[in-house]
Motif scaffolding. Structure first.
Motif, mmCIF file in Angstrom:
data_model
loop_
_atom_site.group_PDB
_atom_site.id
_atom_site.type_symbol
_atom_site.label_atom_id
_atom_site.label_comp_id
_atom_site.label_asym_id
_atom_site.label_seq_id
_atom_site.Cartn_x
_atom_site.Cartn_y
_atom_site.Cartn_z
ATOM 1 N N VAL A 403 0.855 -1.189 0.000
ATOM 2 C CA VAL A 403 0.000 0.000 0.000
ATOM 3 C C VAL A 403 0.891 1.239 0.000
ATOM 4 C CG1 VAL A 403 -1.862 -1.131 1.267
ATOM 5 C CG2 VAL A 403 -0.107 0.105 2.527
ATOM 6 N N ALA A 404 0.318 2.339 -0.394
ATOM 7 C CA ALA A 404 1.092 3.582 -0.456
ATOM 8 C C ALA A 404 1.328 4.134 0.951
ATOM 9 C CB ALA A 404 0.344 4.615 -1.287
ATOM 10 N N ARG A 405 2.495 4.716 1.125
ATOM 11 C CA ARG A 405 2.872 5.440 2.349
ATOM 12 C C ARG A 405 2.574 4.695 3.648
ATOM 13 N NH1 ARG A 405 0.639 11.273 1.526
ATOM 14 N NH2 ARG A 405 -0.706 10.422 -0.058
ATOM 15 N N LEU A 406 3.145 3.518 3.718
ATOM 16 C CA LEU A 406 2.947 2.685 4.905
ATOM 17 C C LEU A 406 3.592 3.333 6.139
ATOM 18 C CD1 LEU A 406 1.853 0.028 5.978
ATOM 19 C CD2 LEU A 406 3.965 -1.078 5.302
ATOM 20 N N ASP A 407 4.744 3.973 5.925
ATOM 21 C CA ASP A 407 5.478 4.601 7.049
ATOM 22 C C ASP A 407 4.584 5.564 7.805
ATOM 23 O OD1 ASP A 407 7.137 3.540 5.204
ATOM 24 O OD2 ASP A 407 8.528 5.222 5.103
ATOM 25 N N GLN A 408 3.897 6.376 6.997
ATOM 26 C CA GLN A 408 3.055 7.406 7.578
ATOM 27 C C GLN A 408 1.915 6.791 8.398
ATOM 28 O OE1 GLN A 408 2.047 9.942 4.295
ATOM 29 N NE2 GLN A 408 1.039 11.381 5.655
ATOM 30 N N ARG A 409 1.376 5.713 7.875
ATOM 31 C CA ARG A 409 0.265 5.042 8.576
ATOM 32 C C ARG A 409 0.754 4.454 9.899
ATOM 33 N NH1 ARG A 409 -3.629 3.332 4.009
ATOM 34 N NH2 ARG A 409 -2.462 3.828 2.146
ATOM 35 N N LEU A 410 1.949 3.836 9.851
ATOM 36 C CA LEU A 410 2.467 3.216 11.068
ATOM 37 C C LEU A 410 2.794 4.280 12.114
ATOM 38 C CD1 LEU A 410 4.765 0.394 9.624
ATOM 39 C CD2 LEU A 410 2.377 0.267 10.351
ATOM 40 N N ARG A 411 3.308 5.421 11.634
ATOM 41 C CA ARG A 411 3.615 6.518 12.572
ATOM 42 C C ARG A 411 2.367 6.964 13.317
ATOM 43 N NH1 ARG A 411 7.032 9.009 8.989
ATOM 44 N NH2 ARG A 411 5.469 10.542 8.371
ATOM 45 N N GLU A 412 1.273 7.097 12.551
ATOM 46 C CA GLU A 412 0.011 7.533 13.164
ATOM 47 C C GLU A 412 -0.462 6.493 14.189
ATOM 48 O OE1 GLU A 412 -1.607 10.331 12.750
ATOM 49 O OE2 GLU A 412 -3.679 9.954 13.395
ATOM 50 N N ALA A 413 -0.299 5.210 13.834
ATOM 51 C CA ALA A 413 -0.716 4.147 14.747
ATOM 52 C C ALA A 413 0.113 4.190 16.029
ATOM 53 C CB ALA A 413 -0.575 2.790 14.063
ATOM 54 N N ALA A 414 1.441 4.380 15.860
ATOM 55 C CA ALA A 414 2.326 4.425 17.024
ATOM 56 C C ALA A 414 1.948 5.604 17.918
ATOM 57 C CB ALA A 414 3.772 4.537 16.574
ATOM 58 N N LYS A 415 1.604 6.704 17.277
ATOM 59 C CA LYS A 415 1.234 7.914 18.024
ATOM 60 C C LYS A 415 0.027 7.651 18.922
ATOM 61 C CE LYS A 415 -0.283 11.777 16.013
ATOM 62 N NZ LYS A 415 -0.352 12.571 14.772
ATOM 63 N N GLY A 417 -0.726 4.843 20.327
ATOM 64 C CA GLY A 417 -0.513 3.780 21.309
ATOM 65 C C GLY A 417 -0.529 2.370 20.765
ATOM 66 N N PHE A 418 -0.589 2.190 19.444
ATOM 67 C CA PHE A 418 -0.527 0.838 18.901
ATOM 68 C C PHE A 418 0.933 0.413 18.833
ATOM 69 C CE2 PHE A 418 -4.648 2.289 17.722
ATOM 70 C CZ PHE A 418 -5.428 1.163 17.850
ATOM 71 N N ALA A 419 1.181 -0.896 18.958
ATOM 72 C CA ALA A 419 2.566 -1.341 19.037
ATOM 73 C C ALA A 419 2.906 -2.417 18.016
ATOM 74 C CB ALA A 419 2.867 -1.838 20.442
ATOM 75 N N GLN A 420 1.922 -2.933 17.299
ATOM 76 C CA GLN A 420 2.237 -3.927 16.278
ATOM 77 C C GLN A 420 1.257 -3.823 15.102
ATOM 78 O OE1 GLN A 420 1.977 -7.906 17.831
ATOM 79 N NE2 GLN A 420 0.558 -7.322 19.447
ATOM 80 N N VAL A 430 10.140 1.794 10.354
ATOM 81 C CA VAL A 430 9.265 1.372 11.456
ATOM 82 C C VAL A 430 9.472 2.316 12.644
ATOM 83 C CG1 VAL A 430 8.683 -0.546 12.978
ATOM 84 C CG2 VAL A 430 9.469 -0.990 10.642
ATOM 85 N N PRO A 431 8.402 2.791 13.236
ATOM 86 C CA PRO A 431 8.559 3.670 14.404
ATOM 87 C C PRO A 431 9.226 2.912 15.550
ATOM 88 C CG PRO A 431 6.270 3.638 13.637
ATOM 89 C CD PRO A 431 6.994 2.570 12.895
ATOM 90 N N PRO A 432 9.893 3.609 16.468
ATOM 91 C CA PRO A 432 10.576 2.933 17.572
ATOM 92 C C PRO A 432 9.590 2.140 18.429
ATOM 93 C CG PRO A 432 10.736 5.353 17.765
ATOM 94 C CD PRO A 432 10.063 5.059 16.480
ATOM 95 N N ASN A 433 10.065 1.023 18.951
ATOM 96 C CA ASN A 433 9.246 0.135 19.807
ATOM 97 C C ASN A 433 7.973 -0.348 19.114
ATOM 98 O OD1 ASN A 433 11.080 0.612 21.882
ATOM 99 N ND2 ASN A 433 9.933 2.441 22.509
ATOM 100 N N PHE A 434 8.062 -0.483 17.821
ATOM 101 C CA PHE A 434 6.893 -0.920 17.068
ATOM 102 C C PHE A 434 7.257 -2.209 16.350
ATOM 103 C CE2 PHE A 434 3.535 -0.819 13.918
ATOM 104 C CZ PHE A 434 2.497 -0.165 14.574
ATOM 105 N N ASN A 435 6.366 -3.153 16.372
ATOM 106 C CA ASN A 435 6.666 -4.450 15.786
ATOM 107 C C ASN A 435 5.852 -4.646 14.504
ATOM 108 O OD1 ASN A 435 7.517 -7.080 15.493
ATOM 109 N ND2 ASN A 435 5.908 -7.891 16.841
ATOM 110 N N VAL A 436 6.534 -4.803 13.364
ATOM 111 C CA VAL A 436 5.766 -5.081 12.152
ATOM 112 C C VAL A 436 5.815 -6.577 11.851
ATOM 113 C CG1 VAL A 436 5.926 -2.822 11.031
ATOM 114 C CG2 VAL A 436 7.671 -4.531 10.610
#
Ligand code: TYD
Ligand code: MG
Length: 456
Positions: A403-415, A417-420, A430-436
């Protein structure tokens, strides 16, 4: 004999007109300069319109001054418009009755007036008194907002010419009426002619026009489709009247990106912009429930976290029911077939209901994986880990696609409180402390999602 259009001859060099072709112009004595033109093309002044038509110019030679934008004073709306209202542009705002079009435009009027603009608010639906009462309530009183309760197009035109407003608001275009045309207000020809008239006025006087358009039962704008072609920008109100928040989506914008959305909350004091919509949409996603999966969808430039819910229940009918709210119905049917065929989840004798929480409409295929996991979770009656999201497009062979711009989506999720996250197998930051958890296929994704269960 058939009626033949009369033609004359015109000298390219000096403009001499002849009734028949001549090799040499009797006026300028040049050879071979006479060319045929039809008399019908002649304008009243006697010149030939073909010659007066504008000439093509090189694209590089066109003056391209930066369009001046006037911020509306509502940041969420400015985001949708691409920074503000362009001078002389026409903006169409559609939405169901009671969704908040008039409320928003009244607030926008006041905000524009406070930033030095002069606004003419033409109301064909409510009386000036009603509007003023509402303005009291939503704190939208300003002396630079002029109210005009009128249906007649010419009265509106006169008011525009007389008061020279910077912004004209027409609430709604279906109530405006031009008596040069015999059809009644709201009909295709009236709506089209009134819009064309307003467009002329906008180009002539430089005012920007905001039109309210009603929508029909199926959700499209009432009146001709040409209305959408005529205006510069089309915004739609989405969401449910029964929910407190409203989405404003841009579906056409000649001066900016489309597909941006603005999120607002309807309060007793009018519409309030929501700065962090993901938080709002996930506000009730606290307990672990089977059938609930969070995904990150990209609306315009902003990632938005939404919760997809599925319910799978034994069917009492030969043909099981499939219902989808917020995601495309056909896409959902396709995903259920993929689940059946590629992941071995046999849903033939089960009804499946899918809903995007909060009345949001998501059209992006990136939510496919979340739909799949929500259905799998509902079917197995096993919840996913609460801190997990799923993003990915699903193909017909059951593969999970990028999918397009996965980084951005994961950043928002990490923000939030999501962790995986279960994602397609692609390179991403991958954002810090985040498990893909990368997955190639739907089956892998399901195993990974439920395998991660014990960790949380
Ligand atoms: P309205 O702007 O009149 O809708 P439209 O012009 O799209 O038909 O919105 C009306 C609804 O909004 C109405 O049901 C009441 C609600 N509302 C509020 O909740 N708070 C407010 O401050 C206002 C003005 C309206
Ligand atoms: Mg209204």
């Amino acid at each position: 004999m058939s009626k033949k259009q009369k033609t004359n001859f015109l000298c390219n060099n000096c403009g001499y007109e002849a009734l028949r072709w001549l090799g040499r112009c009797p006026s300028c004595q040049e050879w071979n300069t006479l060319q045929e033109f039809s008399v019908g093309n002649k304008s009243r002044s006697g010149s030939v319109s073909v010659r007066a038509a504008s000439r093509p110019v090189a694209i590089t030679e066109v003056e391209s001054a930066e369009e001046s934008r006037w911020p509306t004073g509502m940041a969420e709306l400015d985001r949708v418009l691409g920074g503000g209202i362009i001078q002389g542009s026409l903006i169409l705002i559609g939405g169901e009755p009671g969704i908040g079009k008039s409320t928003m435009l009244l607030q926008v009027s006041a905000a524009l007036a406070r930033s030095g603009g002069k606004v003419l608010y033409v109301t064909g639906e409510e009386s000036s008194r009603q509007i003023s009462l509402r303005a009291h309530r939503v704190n939208a009183l300003d002396t630079s907002v002029l109210l005009l309760a009128e249906h007649d197009f010419f009265a509106v035109e006169t008011a525009i010419r007389e008061h020279k407003p910077d912004f004209v608001i027409i609430d709604s275009i279906q109530t405006l009426f031009n008596d040069q045309f015999s059809s009644s207000p709201g009909t295709v020809s009236q709506v089209r002619e009134c819009t064309a008239g307003l467009m002329r006025l906008a180009k002539e006087t430089g005012c920007s026009v905001l039109l309210v358009g009603h929508v029909t039962k199926d959700g499209s704008l009432a009146g001709p489709k040409t209305l959408e072609h005529m205006v510069d920008c089309v915004l739609y109100f989405e969401g449910d009247r029964h929910h407190t928040f409203r989405l404003v989506r841009c579906v056409k914008n000649r001066f900016g990106a489309t597909n941006e959305i603005g999120v607002f909350l309807m309060t007793t004091a009018g519409l309030n912009p929501v700065d962090n919509p993901s938080e709002l949409f996930l506000s009730q996603h606290s307990s672990r429930q089977a059938g609930s999966v969070v995904t990150a969808t990209l609306e315009g430039t902003r990632p938005l976290l939404v919760e997809i819910q599925a319910l799978v229940a034994g069917s009492g009918y030969a043909t099981p029911r499939r219902m989808a709210d917020g995601v495309d119905h056909n896409r959902t049917a396709l995903l259920l077939a993929v689940l059946d065929k590629r992941a071995g989840l046999h849903l033939q004798d089960h009804d499946a209901y899918i809903n995007v929480v909060g009345g949001v409409q998501v059209s992006e295929p990136a939510v496919d994986l979340a739909v799949i996991l929500a259905v799998a979770s509902a079917f197995r009656e096993r919840p996913l880990p609460r801190n997990m999201i799923a993003v990915g497009e699903v193909g017909l062979t059951g593969e999970v696609r990028a999918v397009a711009r996965l980084d951005q989506r994961l950043r928002e999720a990490a923000k939030l409180g999501f962790a995986q996250a279960v994602v397609p197998r692609v390179e991403c930051v991958v954002p810090p402390n985040f498990n893909v958890i990368p997955a190639d296929t739907v089956s892998e994704a399901i195993d990974a999602a439920f395998g991660g269960d014990k960790d949380s």
